[in-house]
Design an enzyme around this catalytic site. Structure first.
Site, PDB file in Angstrom:
ATOM      1  N   GLY A  74      -3.903  36.024   7.359  1.00 53.74           N
ATOM      2  CA  GLY A  74      -3.585  34.952   8.298  1.00 53.74           C
ATOM      3  C   GLY A  74      -2.250  34.343   7.943  1.00 53.74           C
ATOM      4  O   GLY A  74      -1.892  34.245   6.770  1.00 53.74           O
ATOM      5  N   GLU A  75      -1.519  33.946   8.975  1.00 51.36           N
ATOM      6  CA  GLU A  75      -0.216  33.364   8.726  1.00 51.36           C
ATOM      7  C   GLU A  75      -0.180  31.967   9.320  1.00 51.36           C
ATOM      8  O   GLU A  75      -0.527  31.776  10.481  1.00 51.36           O
ATOM      9  CB  GLU A  75       0.877  34.241   9.362  1.00 51.36           C
ATOM     10  N   GLY A  76       0.175  31.000   8.520  1.00 51.96           N
ATOM     11  CA  GLY A  76       0.260  29.635   9.015  1.00 51.96           C
ATOM     12  C   GLY A  76       1.622  29.059   8.705  1.00 51.96           C
ATOM     13  O   GLY A  76       2.437  29.692   8.030  1.00 51.96           O
ATOM     14  N   THR A  77       1.882  27.856   9.201  1.00 51.69           N
ATOM     15  CA  THR A  77       3.170  27.248   8.898  1.00 51.69           C
ATOM     16  C   THR A  77       3.189  26.772   7.458  1.00 51.69           C
ATOM     17  O   THR A  77       4.232  26.569   6.860  1.00 51.69           O
ATOM     18  CB  THR A  77       3.427  26.034   9.797  1.00 51.69           C
ATOM     19  N   TYR A  78       2.014  26.573   6.896  1.00 52.98           N
ATOM     20  CA  TYR A  78       1.867  25.931   5.604  1.00 52.98           C
ATOM     21  C   TYR A  78       1.662  26.961   4.497  1.00 52.98           C
ATOM     22  O   TYR A  78       2.183  26.823   3.409  1.00 52.98           O
ATOM     23  CB  TYR A  78       0.663  24.999   5.725  1.00 52.98           C
ATOM     24  N   ALA A  79       0.928  28.042   4.834  1.00 46.47           N
ATOM     25  CA  ALA A  79       0.661  29.072   3.833  1.00 46.47           C
ATOM     26  C   ALA A  79       0.289  30.379   4.509  1.00 46.47           C
ATOM     27  O   ALA A  79      -0.168  30.383   5.646  1.00 46.47           O
ATOM     28  CB  ALA A  79      -0.490  28.627   2.940  1.00 46.47           C
ATOM     29  N   VAL A  81      -2.108  33.809   3.920  1.00 44.35           N
ATOM     30  CA  VAL A  81      -3.240  34.227   3.106  1.00 44.35           C
ATOM     31  C   VAL A  81      -3.349  35.746   3.146  1.00 44.35           C
ATOM     32  O   VAL A  81      -3.340  36.353   4.219  1.00 44.35           O
ATOM     33  CB  VAL A  81      -4.548  33.575   3.604  1.00 44.35           C
ATOM     34  N   LYS A  97      -3.555  32.906  -1.625  1.00 41.94           N
ATOM     35  CA  LYS A  97      -2.923  31.946  -0.727  1.00 41.94           C
ATOM     36  C   LYS A  97      -1.517  31.688  -1.238  1.00 41.94           C
ATOM     37  O   LYS A  97      -1.330  31.151  -2.327  1.00 41.94           O
ATOM     38  CB  LYS A  97      -3.752  30.655  -0.731  1.00 41.94           C
ATOM     39  N   ASP A 199     -11.840  14.913   2.231  1.00 41.26           N
ATOM     40  CA  ASP A 199     -11.679  15.695   3.462  1.00 41.26           C
ATOM     41  C   ASP A 199     -12.880  16.605   3.678  1.00 41.26           C
ATOM     42  O   ASP A 199     -12.731  17.794   3.966  1.00 41.26           O
ATOM     43  CB  ASP A 199     -10.376  16.494   3.423  1.00 41.26           C
TER      44      ASP A 199
END
Lengths: 422, 389
Positions: A74-79, A81, A97, A199
């Site tokens: 998975g690709e996110g703006t933050y990290a 994986v 990650k 959280d």
């Protein structure tokens, strides 16, 4: 070697001595570690700047060599994986990650990453996600090696709201009890170590291959403050945020986590969000409708909280919802039985001091009355909603971020009562 | 369902990674110093040879200039000199941290960093500001870097890159463990506990004449307990205990009790007595108690040795100046420009990344081609309709 073409090979004696000294130092370090599993590779190799590697670089390089990255999950703006594996036991699959250095965060390592690493390095428990190693890659990004939890998250199993995905999974009260027991053990362990998670929500409860539940995402966690220290109330994803934080409390306790756990318990029964809303004000209003309005009578001191004047109009004629009547609680949460409803209502007490501790919850009769909690390996699994890709989605999210389903506020952390101000 | 203090401490990274015996700690430092010396010598040697080679090339094979650089063997810092210098900079670090935190983790970030690294490789004044900045992030005192640079001050203005460039080196050397377990958390509960226990002990005293006097003494004892607590915490725990190796060698509770012992020995021994109650006629816990007290005493000795005035004496100052001058001559030339090194490393990595990207694209095209060929042969995959089972 980065020095220059003129440079001859290192004097042999010096180089071997360095290696000997370094090997010895590594042995000293290893001898002090309790986990003797780290493989000893060749003690020295060229460093990244061309010179010999530092001792610390050497240790880092060994960790980096141990875990091999596989495909991108998975690709996110933050990290990002990745799927990965441990080269010392190739059957052990892991998730890696890799945090991204965002251009928007120019102050070095992000505070969420530092927090998450800080706490996960300390908290080792069967119901808390296991951080197996941390290393940095050549581009100076931090990589966290995390146990692979291939069965998605708890919310995927229970959530059947408007935008639910995948086939419905049915489960029983005994299953709910088993999940709650695992969640409360994790929370108890955090609190025993003086850590608040801040959280807790269904998306952060991941399911392991054996069906056990693991608390993840410590990006908003902090250790208990000393008496008198101020903390920011802008924490916890809004649907799971306790009333004291909406009211702007800067001194709060582990009871914030208990509220979130209570909301998760409610959602497990409702199979939908329990206290949703488009704005913080909507959510807070919903809280008062379900749990009643805070007042000096049911929550001594509440009127002194920073946002109290906004919430409690001095005009006494303003309607103050009394909260859900008991028969409605019984109707909506009948699946939990009277003892379970009792526990749920105490966990969601408006006054944080009236909420039970994680330890008290674990000792509650609900866990000891029939039906007994389901055995972990017999718990129902998500049909299609899970998989490593779902885990990747959960890991790459920014802490405090609500799912982007249109109903949730996207920048969940900022508490906004702007519409209240006159 | 109870986790005792020791069980919790044993799972901490402070215990797992940063706990030593006196011998293993000394040996680690010796090896770090030795490795750094060899590297400095090797770096100087490389430069010298390069210089001679350049001379030769210029002068047709003749070495004309024999400069000091070419002949003089570089003199490196000894382990003792390194420790002196670090002692000074850690005290500086403590002073800087006190304005920002109640729990100055930054001092132990420095101390942990220099178990793996020598001041000859990375100068403490370069690491100092970064250690404090990382601590602001880990200890919930985070502030904007520009603001931080402004506050730090110093003779030269602190630039963003001064703080950020060593962050990577520092966090790596800390092995990505950021929690420092301090003894402070025990202070307040310990204080109230000893007060309660004292009252109980007094209540169990046989009734004697002169009741009012006992009340007077309770009052005095309370004052004594409070004083002991504040001396333990303000004088010892917040200063000497942080600057010594106590955290590497003892547990937080041992350090707390050692500071308390220094503040008020009889009171501390009384407190410990209440923890080792034994059934009358049995002395089974006696050996354990002796061991605990002797550990606390040795920790107390270490802390009181570190309890020196915060300002170095004139002689110490002269010695520090000498060591600092010596360090100036023997710094590893490859590691002086941390900002430049950091930039170069990032640049290299980006180039690597681009290379990898190109390769990945090529592989993807190949894979798709193969898949297509397979489809041509086997037929396309069956549509996933989720047919009822």
């Amino acid at each position: 070697m980065g020095v220059s073409t003129n440079s001859p090979v290192h004097p042999k004696s010096a180089s071997t001595e360095i290696q000997a000294a370094k090997a010895k130092a590594l042995t000293v370090i290893r001898a002090t570690e309790t986990s003797a599993s780290s493989p000893i590779s060749k003690p020295s190799s060229p460093g990244e700047d061309g010179g010999e590697r530092d001792l610390a670089e050497e240790l880092n390089a060994q960790t980096r060599a141990r875990y091999k990255k596989g495909k991108l999950l998975g690709e996110g703006t933050y990290a990002n994986v990745f799927l990965g594996h441990d080269t010392t036991s190739p059957n052990t699959l892991v998730a890696i990650k890799k945090t991204k250095k965002l251009d928007s965060f120019k102050d070095g390592m992000s505070i969420d990453t530092i927090r998450e690493i800080r706490f996960l390095q300390e908290l080792k428990h069967p119901n808390i996600i296991n951080l197996m190693a941390v290393f940095s890659s050549k581009d100076q990004n931090v990589n966290m090696v995390i146990e692979l939890l291939p069965r998605g998250d708890l919310k995927t199993i229970y959530y059947r709201g408007a935008d639910a995905k995948g086939p419905e999974v049915s489960y029983t009260g005994a299953d709910i009890k088993a999940w709650m027991a695992m969640l409360m053990r994790a929370v108890w362990f955090c609190h025993e170590h003086f850590v608040m998670h801040r959280d807790i929500k269904g998306d952060n409860l991941l399911i392991a291959a054996d069906g056990s539940l693991k608390l993840a995402d410590f990006g908003l966690a902090r250790s208990f403050a000393d008496p008198g220290t101020r903390m920011t109330p802008e924490m916890v994803t809004s649907f799971y945020r306790p009333p004291e934080l909406f009211l702007g409390a800067t001194h709060y306790s582990a009871a914030v986590d208990i509220w979130s756990c209570g909301i998760v318990l409610g959602e497990l029964v409702k199979r939908d969000y329990w206290v949703p809303g488009h704005t913080d004000l909507e959510i807070f209003t919903r809280i008062t409708e379900v749990f009643g309005s805070p007042s000096e009578a049911n929550w001594p001191g509440v009127t002194k909280l920073p946002n109290a004047p906004l919430i409690n109009p001095s005009d006494d004629s303003a309607p103050r919802p009394p909260g859900m009547p008991t028969e409605q609680w019984n109707r909506e949460f009948g699946q939990l039985g009277p003892i379970g409803i009792d526990l749920l209502r105490s966990m969601t007490s408006l006054d944080p001091r009236k909420r039970p501790t994680a330890k008290q919850i674990l000792a509650h009769d609900w866990f000891r009355t029939a039906p007994a909690p389901t055995k972990t390996e017999l718990l129902p699994q998500a049909g299609g909603g899970g998989g490593p890709v779902k885990m990747a989605e959960d890991l790459k999210r920014k802490p405090g971020e609500a799912p982007s389903d249109g109903r949730a506020d996207k920048v969940a952390r900022k508490i906004d009562f702007g519409s209240m101000k006159k | 369902m109870h986790l005792n203090e020791d069980a919790k401490y044993r799972t901490s990274t402070q215990f797992r990674y940063w706990n030593f015996t006196p011998d293993s700690l000394a040996s680690l430092r010796r090896n770090t110093n030795r490795a750094a010396v060899e590297r400095v010598k090797a770096a100087f040697d490389r430069r010298r040879k390069a210089r001679i080679a350049a001379d030769k090339a210029q002068n047709g094979g003749e070495v004309t200039v024999v400069s000091e650089l070419q002949t003089k063997e570089v003199e490196c810092l000894t382990l003792e000199e390194e420790q002196k210098l670090l002692g000074y900079y850690c005290a500086q670090c403590l002073k800087m941290g006190k304005d920002n935190f109640k729990y100055p983790a930054n001092v132990y970030y420095m101390k942990r960093f220099y178990l793996f690294n020598s001041p000859m490789t990375y100068h403490p004044k370069d690491i100092l500001k970064t250690a404090l900045f990382v601590a602001t992030k880990t200890e919930n005192h985070h502030q904007d870097l520009d603001k931080y640079c402004g506050q730090i001050g110093g003779k030269k203005p602190t630039l963003r890159d001064d703080v950020l460039a060593p962050e990577f080196i520092l966090t790596q050397a800390l092995r990505f463990t950021f929690e420092v377990r301090h003894p402070f958390r025990a202070v307040l509960p310990g204080h109230s506990q000893s007060a309660v226990q004292l009252q109980q002990a007094l209540l169990s005293l046989p009734q004697t004449s002169g009741g009012p006097e006992i009340i007077h003494e309770v009052h005095q004892m309370e004052k004594r307990i409070t004083e002991a607590h504040s001396i333990a915490s303000d004088r010892y725990l917040k200063n000497a205990a942080l600057l010594t190796d106590a955290y590497f060698l003892y547990t937080p509770s041992q350090i707390w009790l050692a500071a308390h012992l220094l503040a008020d020995e009889p009171l501390t021994l009384f407190y410990l007595d209440t923890k080792f109650t034994v059934a009358p006629g049995s002395n089974s816990s006696a050996p354990l108690k002796t061991r605990v007290i002797s550990t606390i005493r040795s920790c107390a000795t270490m802390i009181s040795n570190g309890d020196t005035p915060s300002q170095p004496t004139l002689e110490e100052r002269a010695e520090l100046t000498r060591v600092d001058k010596k360090l100036y001559q023997c710094r590893n030339p490859d590691k002086i420009d941390l900002i430049g090194l950091n930039k170069a490393q990032k640049r290299d990595a980006t180039m690597d990344g681009k290379l990898e990207e190109g390769l990945a694209k090529k592989r993807k095209i190949e894979r798709e081609k193969q898949e297509k060929e397979a489809d041509d042969f086997w037929g396309p995959p069956l549509p996933n309709t989720g047919a009822p089972g």
